[in-house]
Scaffold this active site. Structure first.
Site, short mmCIF file in Angstrom:
data_model
loop_
_atom_site.label_atom_id
_atom_site.label_comp_id
_atom_site.label_asym_id
_atom_site.label_seq_id
_atom_site.Cartn_x
_atom_site.Cartn_y
_atom_site.Cartn_z
N SER A 589 4.78 6.90 5.18
CA SER A 589 3.77 5.88 5.46
C SER A 589 3.16 6.14 6.84
O SER A 589 2.58 7.20 7.06
CB SER A 589 4.40 4.48 5.35
OG SER A 589 3.40 3.50 5.24
N ASP A 675 -0.29 3.16 -5.29
CA ASP A 675 0.02 2.65 -3.95
C ASP A 675 -1.21 1.94 -3.40
O ASP A 675 -2.30 2.50 -3.36
CB ASP A 675 0.42 3.81 -3.04
CG ASP A 675 0.99 3.36 -1.71
OD1 ASP A 675 0.81 2.19 -1.34
OD2 ASP A 675 1.62 4.20 -1.04
N HIS A 710 3.85 1.84 -3.45
CA HIS A 710 4.15 2.33 -2.10
C HIS A 710 5.61 2.75 -1.97
O HIS A 710 5.94 3.65 -1.20
CB HIS A 710 3.82 1.25 -1.07
CG HIS A 710 3.79 1.74 0.34
ND1 HIS A 710 2.92 2.72 0.77
CD2 HIS A 710 4.53 1.40 1.42
CE1 HIS A 710 3.13 2.96 2.06
NE2 HIS A 710 4.09 2.16 2.48
#
Length: 746
Positions: A589, A675, A710
């Site tokens: 991320s 995501d 995600h």
């Protein structure tokens, strides 16, 4: 499992017949502040395009061909994860009102099963809050199943629960389910007396669900087109969803909205804010006008949380107070209480009573309440800790000294895992790098028991002959070029010799004031057992050393995050443990942005880089406020739309714009099609540019989960295989494929 000696040289990739997918170039110009950037791959953003989907599928086929020889290693690591995990298990029951709630997992099943059993009351409150003995794989009399995730997930490509709630009387159960990975949930309600669903079904809700105390209404959050939670709505059970009303709408695109019930359930508490300032609004359930009241306006630029509660005075009378955890005159925050009557005055004229003093060395993370105690979460010496204070005399000279449950490890994490308002105990979660997760109940201090009492309820079992003494965790420090000392957590198998031959891995995040706290991980043992020295770099931009640590790694100091990571890598290379040619970098991320940045800055220092759901096209994203969550990022990185200095600074480090002609290491970008936080298009564009520019021969691959969000795919076995893929790629890249002698499953 038998063991063979560690390989001491990096592996050579097997010849790959497949060629990497080549996306066609469609130049599009992006101009800001007089600067024009030509983007050849922005067209890949159209996820509805058959050509884009075909390209992503070709990327998957290519990575499968490149990594095909890693399949035996992936399978071995998967079996190690599986072999160490007690698959049929259960959580420690936690009490809420008149029931004990817990979760079961069953061997061979992907998802947990949520259950409950009736609680009983007696004259002994601590006994009443002692969880029942529940055995794995064995039902107990009166046990009810609230939700079987395996049944709910049947026939669905993805399954995740985004929130659940039970009415105070225990009759109704609400739960929100996501079947695509895009974090938009369908809210359903079940009558637990009959097992039948209510007709009330609410689509497209976000995280967070709560019933009103009387059980007639349910509150929920929805997101706007950019995936920002912006409305709290209320649904009256039995009425059409179209008639649901908006309790509050937040129109500032840079502010996040959430809600919770106060500990005593007298108020709905709305939290509105960013990482720099906030606003709390209160709705009293018994207020006939149902009016929202602001505690401190966001215009005051105070970062705070507020909760109303009743405080008993020396005369036995209870008065309304507001608990404040805030940064007013306190960089690391502090705790105060105030009389609500003070809210009628300007902020500068209000009187607050100090409960927890500000400190340069102790970060106050938050505070909560039970009927008798204040519970405070703090961070000191990088470690998260819990303190409790009796409410008697709070904010006066008669205030009691805080009591902190004591643990005997240097590097650990202790946090509040739950606290019911009426309970004489609080639930604590505890873990360290090599201590599996423990659940404690901490009996709150009383005059008869002034230090309280820690009661161990469970330590998560680890199978396969696991022995924590086989591993070592130490705190080390790397020196940054500006003289800053960067804390490192260094994990290794005890059998690794300090002869500069081992493989190493450096992991980092360094954003949003998030701390990479000590925690046990079964999957990580598979790398340690292969002789990998695992370093967690607590770099600036995180929260490990307080608010300054965060602020020194955001906006126009963001590059400190990247240089700290490289300095941590240099520490490892010179530590005497590893061969400098056998180091891998790992991050996800915002940590994936870190991976892209360090790959551009210092590609020669890494044998491989694994970037999970990587935020590698950050500038493009943040320049478009219509994209998911973009406006919320301005507080972290700055606003490049309005500020040319921020634009220039970001463009100087964002990975996609800074790919250059250099020999890049082996790189894997791991992402998910659905995501909503970091769109798949970012790594898709990045890998194309890397292949265009690299002067080396190492492969650049992208692995995309077509049904995930995600956090990747859903289902524990699928997630174990994803982790096995990442770790096999890492181990293969540095020739750490074989187990150390004596290591592995027993």
């Amino acid at each position: 499992m038998t063991s063979t000696p560690l390989q001491d040289s990096a592996s050579t990739p097997a010849p790959v017949k497949a060629s990497p997918p080549v996306a066609r170039k469609v130049p599009s110009e992006r101009t800001h502040h007089g600067d024009t950037f030509v983007d050849n791959y922005e067209w890949l953003r159209d996820k509805e395009s058959a050509e884009v989907v075909a390209h992503l599928e070709a990327e998957n086929a290519y990575q499968e061909a490149v990594t095909a020889d890693q399949e035996p290693l992936r399978e071995a690591i998967f079996q190690e994860i599986k072999g160490r995990t007690q698959e049929t298990d259960l959580s420690v029951p936690h009490r809420k009102d008149g029931w004990w709630y817990f979760s079961r997992s069953v061997e061979g099943k992907e998802y947990g099963i949520q259950c409950r059993v009736k609680a009983t009351d007696s004259a002994d409150k601590v006994a009443d809050w002692t969880p029942p003995a529940v055995a794995a794989g064995t039902d107990i009399p009166g046990e009810e199943v609230l939700l079987d995730g395996n049944v709910e997930a049947e026939g669905q490509p993805f399954f995740s629960v985004g929130g659940s709630a039970v009415t105070v009387d225990g009759n109704l159960y609400a739960y929100a389910v996501d079947n695509s990975g895009d974090e938009r949930f369908t809210l359903r309600i079940k009558d637990l007396r009959t097992g039948e669903p209510l007709p009330d079904v609410i689509e497209n809700v976000f995280y967070g669900v709560s019933f009103s105390p009387d059980g007639t209404r349910i509150f929920y959050t929805v997101v706007d087109d950019s995936w920002r939670p912006y409305q709290v709505r209320v649904h009256v059970l039995g009425t059409p969803v179209e008639q649901d009303t908006v309790v509050y709408q937040e129109d500032d695109a840079a502010m996040w909205l959430g809600f919770e019930l106060s500990s005593d359930r007298r108020f709905l508490v709305l939290g509105i804010g960013c990482s720099e300032y906030s606003e709390t609004r209160l709705l009293r359930f018994d207020d006939p006008d149902q009016q929202l009241h602001t505690v401190i306006s966001r215009d005051e630029r105070v970062l705070y949380e507020a909760e109303p509660f009743l405080l008993e005075g020396p005369d036995g009378e209870k008065s309304e107070q507001i608990l404040l955890t805030h940064n007013r005159g306190a960089i690391n925050s502090m705790v105060s209480i105030m009389d609500p009557a003070e809210l009628a005055k300007p902020l500068a004229e209000q009187t607050w009573q100090t409960v927890i003093e500000p400190s340069e060395h102790v970060r106050v993370n938050g505070a909560g309440l039970t009927a008798t105690h204040l519970v405070v979460s703090i961070r000191k010496d990088t470690i998260e800790r819990v303190q409790v204070l009796g409410l008697a005399g709070l904010g006066t000279p008669a205030q009691q000294a805080p009591v902190e449950p004591a643990f005997d490890e240097e590097l650990y994490t202790a946090g509040v895992g739950g606290a019911d308002y009426a309970a004489p105990v609080i639930r604590l979660g505890y873990t360290s790098y090599f201590t599996p997760s423990r659940v404690y109940d901490f009996v709150l201090p009383t005059p008869e028991l002034p230090a309280g009492e820690l009661l161990l309820r469970k330590e998560s079992p680890v199978l396969g002959g696991y022995d924590g003494s086989d591993y070592v965790a130490t705190r080390e420090w790397a020196d940054a070029a500006d003289g800053t000392r960067i804390p490192l957590s260094v994990l290794r198998h005890r059998a690794v010799p300090r002869d500069s031959t081992a493989a190493g891995l450096v992991y980092g995040y360094g954003s949003y004031e998030m701390s990479m706290d000590p925690g046990f991980g079964i999957a990580r043992l598979s790398l340690l057992d292969r002789g990998v020295v695992f370093v967690i770099a607590h770099i600036r931009g995180g929260g490990e050393l307080g608010r300054h640590w965060y602020e020194d790694g955001k906006k126009l100091t963001k590059k400190n995050t990247f240089t700290d990571f490289v300095d941590a890598t240099d520490w490892l290379a010179g530590s005497g443990w590893v061969d400098p040619a056998r180091i891998v970098a790992l991050g996800g991320s915002a940590g994936g942005l870190l991976m892209g940045a360090i790959a551009n800055m210092a590609p020669e220092k890494y044998a491989a880089v694994v970037a999970q759901v990587p935020f590698v096209d950050a500038l493009t994203t943040i320049l478009d406020p219509e994209l998911p969550l973009s406006a919320l990022e301005w507080e972290e990185w700055g606003n490049p739309i309005t500020d040319p200095e921020v634009y220039a600074y970001m463009k100087s480090y964002t990975p996609y714009e800074n790919v250059r002609d250099v020999a890049y290491p082996r790189i894997a970008a791991v992402t998910s099609f659905n995501d909503t936080r970091v769109l798949y298009v970012e790594p898709a564009k990045w890998v194309q540019e890397l292949r265009n520019h690299t002067t080396g021969s190492e492969p650049v691959v992208m692995k995309i989960e077509m049904d995930g969000g995600h956090g990747g795919a859903s289902g524990r076995y699928v997630q174990w295989r994803e982790r096995a893929w990442d770790y096999a790629f890492i181990a293969d890249s540095v020739g750490a494929k074989e187990l150390l002698p004596g290591a592995g499953l027993k």
